[in-house]
Motif scaffolding. Sequence first.
Motif, PDB file in Angstrom:
ATOM      1  N   THR A  79       0.797  -1.305  -0.047  1.00  0.00           N
ATOM      2  CA  THR A  79       0.046  -0.240   0.077  1.00  0.00           C
ATOM      3  C   THR A  79       1.024   1.318  -0.018  1.00  0.00           C
ATOM      4  O   THR A  79       1.677   1.382   0.909  1.00  0.00           O
ATOM      5  CB  THR A  79      -0.933   0.017   1.049  1.00  0.00           C
ATOM      6  OG1 THR A  79      -1.987  -0.981   1.296  1.00  0.00           O
ATOM      7  CG2 THR A  79      -1.982   1.324   1.224  1.00  0.00           C
ATOM      8  N   ASN A  81       0.687   5.292   0.343  1.00  0.00           N
ATOM      9  CA  ASN A  81      -0.323   6.551   0.359  1.00  0.00           C
ATOM     10  C   ASN A  81      -1.660   5.974   0.457  1.00  0.00           C
ATOM     11  O   ASN A  81      -2.497   6.847  -0.173  1.00  0.00           O
ATOM     12  CB  ASN A  81      -0.086   7.627  -0.433  1.00  0.00           C
ATOM     13  CG  ASN A  81       1.289   8.154  -0.475  1.00  0.00           C
ATOM     14  OD1 ASN A  81       1.942   8.014   0.893  1.00  0.00           O
ATOM     15  ND2 ASN A  81       2.103   8.412  -1.224  1.00  0.00           N
ATOM     16  N   GLY A  82      -2.125   4.861   0.978  1.00  0.00           N
ATOM     17  CA  GLY A  82      -3.301   4.253   0.948  1.00  0.00           C
ATOM     18  C   GLY A  82      -3.935   3.701  -0.178  1.00  0.00           C
ATOM     19  O   GLY A  82      -5.047   3.167  -0.170  1.00  0.00           O
TER      20      GLY A  82
END
Length: 278
Positions: A79, A81-82
């Motif tokens: 993942t 930054n989300g």
Amino acid sequence: MKNVFASRLLGGLVSVLLVVGCGVAPAGEEPAPAVESSAEGLTLERAPAGMQGTFSHDGSRVEFQSQALSADAVRLFVTVNGKRFDFEMDFSDGVLKSDGHEVVLSAQDRQALATFGFSLGSHLMQEGAPLRHELLVAVQAEYWSESPEGYVHRAKVMNADVSAMSNGNDGIACITKGRTYTAVYDRGTAGAITSKTVVANSNWGPNVCGGGDYNCMGRCGPGCGWGAPSAYTLDCLDHDTCSHDLCSSDGASDVNCGDEFSNAQDDWSLGVARGCFG
């Protein structure tokens, strides 16, 4: 494949990938994870059957986890930054499953993945012989970091092609640094065919438009990479040559070199595991 969403996997170290298995410990004998960290913002916990950790750099955060499902199958999650990627590879039959959940990476995301791949790969190699599922995290991060601007990462399943064919997909055909090969590409998907003599691992500098890094010709990945084992194959050489001559920049969707790019995707993910380390 030197400055685009190239198709490459993370060698003297053939034993790293070819002799060392994925390291699944017998039931009840799983050792406690070893907690590690480095000054580059990397923290991780390592055990033979799995690895997890985080990476922070310039305001970006990467979270990652890898698992050895068996001696021949691995799964990883990354993942940035989300934005999440799921990836599975079965080395025994060459089946690759990838799901980017239709994310589009920003320039910051791609830079974070590139820096993370460099940091993790360098750290693993300094620590000794990394396991197959560990290296896969680093090389896939490098792979995703090379995606073109606006590229949508959708779910896909690939079957690696290990059979050689002429004037097109050469399967996973290893090449050796310093030796001379004939690279073949066409304009468009069925245009005029160009053949060129290329020395594997040679430095062609920037492309004809003055951009990119075309050193280490035939390596599956941008430039010369970051020191971890890399695949060197004929399909990657074809794409490097096409990209250099025709200034490719759009990966699989490139009007001229997109088919060469697609032919080389399995080389990135399986080349080193099949012994194509140059």
